[in-house]
Design an enzyme around this catalytic site. Structure first.
Site, PDB file in Angstrom:
ATOM      1  N   ARG A 127       0.778  -1.160   0.062  1.00  0.00           N
ATOM      2  CA  ARG A 127       0.059  -0.064  -0.104  1.00  0.00           C
ATOM      3  C   ARG A 127       0.826   1.384   0.078  1.00  0.00           C
ATOM      4  O   ARG A 127       1.799   1.362   0.795  1.00  0.00           O
ATOM      5  CB  ARG A 127      -0.994   0.009   1.148  1.00  0.00           C
ATOM      6  CG  ARG A 127      -1.961  -0.931   1.164  1.00  0.00           C
ATOM      7  CD  ARG A 127      -3.077  -0.630   0.125  1.00  0.00           C
ATOM      8  NE  ARG A 127      -4.040  -1.553   0.122  1.00  0.00           N
ATOM      9  CZ  ARG A 127      -4.371  -2.661  -0.606  1.00  0.00           C
ATOM     10  NH1 ARG A 127      -3.263  -2.978  -1.440  1.00  0.00           N
ATOM     11  NH2 ARG A 127      -5.352  -3.245  -0.725  1.00  0.00           N
TER      12      ARG A 127
ATOM     13  N   HIS B  49      -1.134  -0.164  -9.782  1.00  0.00           N
ATOM     14  CA  HIS B  49      -1.747  -1.118  -8.702  1.00  0.00           C
ATOM     15  C   HIS B  49      -2.401  -2.536  -9.700  1.00  0.00           C
ATOM     16  O   HIS B  49      -3.235  -2.589  -9.723  1.00  0.00           O
ATOM     17  CB  HIS B  49      -3.070  -0.368  -8.068  1.00  0.00           C
ATOM     18  CG  HIS B  49      -3.434  -1.185  -6.792  1.00  0.00           C
ATOM     19  ND1 HIS B  49      -3.826  -0.589  -5.639  1.00  0.00           N
ATOM     20  CD2 HIS B  49      -3.218  -2.622  -6.418  1.00  0.00           C
ATOM     21  CE1 HIS B  49      -4.054  -1.549  -4.859  1.00  0.00           C
ATOM     22  NE2 HIS B  49      -3.615  -2.628  -5.177  1.00  0.00           N
TER      23      HIS B  49
ATOM     24  N   GLU C 196      -4.052   7.385  -4.676  1.00  0.00           N
ATOM     25  CA  GLU C 196      -4.455   6.585  -6.262  1.00  0.00           C
ATOM     26  C   GLU C 196      -5.775   7.145  -6.417  1.00  0.00           C
ATOM     27  O   GLU C 196      -6.475   7.227  -5.476  1.00  0.00           O
ATOM     28  CB  GLU C 196      -4.527   5.026  -5.936  1.00  0.00           C
ATOM     29  CG  GLU C 196      -3.135   4.498  -5.543  1.00  0.00           C
ATOM     30  CD  GLU C 196      -3.105   2.729  -5.458  1.00  0.00           C
ATOM     31  OE1 GLU C 196      -4.209   2.164  -5.563  1.00  0.00           O
ATOM     32  OE2 GLU C 196      -2.129   2.404  -4.916  1.00  0.00           O
TER      33      GLU C 196
HETATM   34  C1  8YV Z   1      -6.779  -6.057  -5.285  1.00  0.00           C
HETATM   35  C2  8YV Z   1      -5.047  -5.772  -3.499  1.00  0.00           C
HETATM   36  O1  8YV Z   1      -6.704  -5.899  -6.463  1.00  0.00           O
HETATM   37  O2  8YV Z   1      -6.088  -7.517  -2.636  1.00  0.00           O
HETATM   38  C3  8YV Z   1      -5.459  -6.573  -2.322  1.00  0.00           C
HETATM   39  O3  8YV Z   1      -5.508  -5.931  -1.224  1.00  0.00           O
HETATM   40  O4  8YV Z   1      -4.107  -4.988  -3.273  1.00  0.00           O
HETATM   41  C4  8YV Z   1      -5.327  -5.805  -5.112  1.00  0.00           C
HETATM   42  O5  8YV Z   1      -4.160  -6.990  -5.373  1.00  0.00           O
HETATM   43  C5  8YV Z   1      -7.343  -4.918  -4.752  1.00  0.00           C
HETATM   44  O6  8YV Z   1      -7.149  -4.830  -3.316  1.00  0.00           O
HETATM   45  C6  8YV Z   1      -8.766  -5.421  -5.030  1.00  0.00           C
HETATM   46  O7  8YV Z   1      -9.761  -4.690  -4.057  1.00  0.00           O
END
Ligand code: 8YV
Length: 330
Positions: free
Chosen positions: A247, A294, A276
């Site tokens: 993150r 992302h 983002e």
């Molecule tokens: C997802 C991610 O695409 O799963 C996660 O926490 O960071 C990503 O890979 C995204 O969060 C989907 O909500």
């Protein structure tokens, strides 16, 4: 289908467009409201959804704050998150409102680890710089000192947060002959540490000052927000490369950009950002930084598997069982 069965079907509201196969199955099982146009929902729309849904299926782009939870107090029973991270959900508010939260761990581990490795290879080997030069028509041919980067093998990688994704990166790093180091709140069991040939650092600062590459793989929580702040980033060696597929908010982006600009850090590979989809303009100015939108879990296989997990979590919950991927209740 009779009117009666339609009325008794639970109302599931999905905030973003999901893979077709998942949406189709949801339509078969639930009274589902899809977002086929994939237009992100604003605060008012999220509150309205919470007010009317039995189950909400959000993603990382939705801010499920206390107001959304409050709006759902008479209706919302389950937040079945499409994604592993739940930092965009006010978990404490959900607990207070007796709402269950589930997520989708495990099925995006390998893909996210692959992307972290791709970034780890791209920055020291200047892959995107080379591609840009070639496409711009600026390549005048092979030269002995052209686009020299740095060797990958024999270097040290420090992984911050050694959960599923961190461990999957460690396995890949081992195959590249990179020595694996890690920092984690709770040290791994000795067998796993031994398997990964990983060296544990209780003190993050100590680890950072000794690594050639650093990969961020911890969840975003109050404790990890700006875990890599300016002072801590200054501990990195000037030739170090920082990778983040977790993150954006874990790193102070401004500080990172400043330190790369003045050569205190060699470069970075970032798949996630503080605001983002806005990208810090300072980062966009830097050559030795690779920026991706992302896309760690963006494979057809992962996104379908994430959707399957959402379906299973909802079905189990509605059938009165404990959903397999419960974040809340603990
Ligand atoms: C997802 C991610 O695409 O799963 C996660 O926490 O960071 C990503 O890979 C995204 O969060 C989907 O909500």
């Amino acid at each position: 289908m009779t009117d009666k069965t339609m009325r008794t079907r639970p109302k599931v509201i999905v905030t973003r467009k999901l893979p077709d196969s998942i949406e189709t199955r949801m339509a078969e099982l639930f009274d589902v409201q899809l977002n086929l146009a994939d237009k992100p929902m604003d605060q008012a729309a999220l509150e309205d959804a919470a007010r009317h849904a039995d189950v909400l299926v959000p993603t990382v782009t939705d801010n499920i704050n206390a107001d959304v939870i409050k709006a759902g107090k008479n209706s919302l029973k389950l937040i079945a998150n499409f994604g592993a991270g739940v930092n965009h959900i006010d978990v404490a508010a959900a607990r207070g409102a007796n709402i269950t939260i589930t997520n989708t761990p495990g099925v995006l581990t390998e893909d996210t680890a692959d992307l972290a490795m791709a970034l780890l290879l791209s920055v020291p080997r200047r892959i995107f710089e080379g591609e840009k030069i070639l496409r711009a028509g600026d390549w005048s041919g092979w030269a002995p000192t052209f686009l020299m980067g740095h060797r990958i093998q024999g270097k040290r990688l420090g992984i911050i947060g050694m959960g599923r994704i961190g461990q999957a990166i460690a396995k890949r790093a081992k195959a590249f002959n990179i020595a694996v180091h890690y920092h984690k709140r709770n040290r791994l069991p000795v067998e796993i540490e031994g398997e990964l040939e990983a060296t544990y650092w209780d003190n993050l600062d100590e680890m950072l000052s000794r690594m050639d590459f650093v990969s961020v793989n911890c969840p975003l929580t109050e404790e990890t927000h700006h875990l890599l702040g300016r002072e801590r980033l200054k501990r990195l060696q000037p030739h170090a490369v920082l990778i983040n597929t977790a993150r954006g908010e874990i790193i102070d982006e401004n500080a990172l950009a400043d330190l790369i600009e003045v050569g205190r850090i060699a470069g970075a590979g970032l798949d996630v950002f503080e605001e983002e989809p806005t990208i810090n303009p300072k980062l966009l100015e830097l050559e030795n930084v690779v920026l991706l939108p992302h896309m760690g879990s963006a494979t057809v296989e992962a996104r379908v598997a994430m959707g399957e997990k959402v379906l299973i979590n909802i079905r189990a919950f509605l059938d009165g069982h404990k959903s397999p991927d419960r974040v809340l209740p603990f």
